[in-house]
Scaffold this motif. Structure first.
Motif, PDB file in Angstrom:
ATOM      1  N   GLY A 154     154.642  32.927  76.643  1.00  0.00           N
ATOM      2  CA  GLY A 154     155.846  34.349  77.137  1.00  0.00           C
ATOM      3  C   GLY A 154     156.772  34.363  78.160  1.00  0.00           C
ATOM      4  N   ILE A 155     157.101  32.753  79.269  1.00  0.00           N
ATOM      5  CA  ILE A 155     157.501  32.790  79.595  1.00  0.00           C
ATOM      6  C   ILE A 155     158.042  31.159  79.639  1.00  0.00           C
ATOM      7  N   SER A 156     157.800  30.838  78.004  1.00  0.00           N
ATOM      8  CA  SER A 156     158.614  29.679  77.411  1.00  0.00           C
ATOM      9  C   SER A 156     160.025  29.731  77.898  1.00  0.00           C
ATOM     10  N   LYS A 157     160.345  28.911  77.959  1.00  0.00           N
ATOM     11  CA  LYS A 157     162.386  28.947  77.903  1.00  0.00           C
ATOM     12  C   LYS A 157     162.934  28.084  76.736  1.00  0.00           C
ATOM     13  N   PRO A 158     163.972  28.601  75.868  1.00  0.00           N
ATOM     14  CA  PRO A 158     164.622  27.401  75.408  1.00  0.00           C
ATOM     15  C   PRO A 158     165.330  27.093  76.091  1.00  0.00           C
ATOM     16  N   LEU A 159     166.196  25.931  75.959  1.00  0.00           N
ATOM     17  CA  LEU A 159     167.115  24.945  76.419  1.00  0.00           C
ATOM     18  C   LEU A 159     168.232  24.526  75.562  1.00  0.00           C
ATOM     19  N   VAL A 160     169.425  25.103  76.282  1.00  0.00           N
ATOM     20  CA  VAL A 160     170.340  25.419  75.727  1.00  0.00           C
ATOM     21  C   VAL A 160     171.414  24.059  75.629  1.00  0.00           C
ATOM     22  N   GLY A 161     171.854  24.226  74.695  1.00  0.00           N
ATOM     23  CA  GLY A 161     172.973  23.008  74.588  1.00  0.00           C
ATOM     24  C   GLY A 161     172.071  21.534  74.801  1.00  0.00           C
ATOM     25  N   ASP A 162     173.182  20.780  76.710  1.00  0.00           N
ATOM     26  CA  ASP A 162     172.555  19.969  77.153  1.00  0.00           C
ATOM     27  C   ASP A 162     171.414  20.146  77.747  1.00  0.00           C
ATOM     28  N   ALA A 163     171.515  21.484  78.375  1.00  0.00           N
ATOM     29  CA  ALA A 163     170.778  21.940  78.959  1.00  0.00           C
ATOM     30  C   ALA A 163     169.328  20.492  79.383  1.00  0.00           C
TER      31      ALA A 163
END
Length: 66
Positions: A42-51
């Protein structure tokens, strides 16, 4: 352990960071053999771009102590 690592590799290939990995969020299922699943994403986070998930702006979310 292989199933846990394989799950993490898969998530990282999708650029998803599981921010609450702990023993309580690992399920061991019995069938023809043992199978391990990662839970509570539930608190997973997708990384966007080169983050990156590392660095001075890391949030430190997740369960305390894990």
């Amino acid at each position: 352990m292989r199933d846990i690592v394989a799950g993490l590799v898969h998530l990282h290939e999708l650029r998803i960071i599981p921010r609450d990995l702990k023993p309580h969020n690992v399920m061991i299922a019995k069938g023809k053999g043992l199978c391990v699943k990662l839970l509570e994403m539930g608190i997973s986070k997708p990384l966007v771009g080169d983050a990156s998930s590392l660095g001075p702006h890391a949030t430190g979310l997740g369960s305390s102590g894990w």
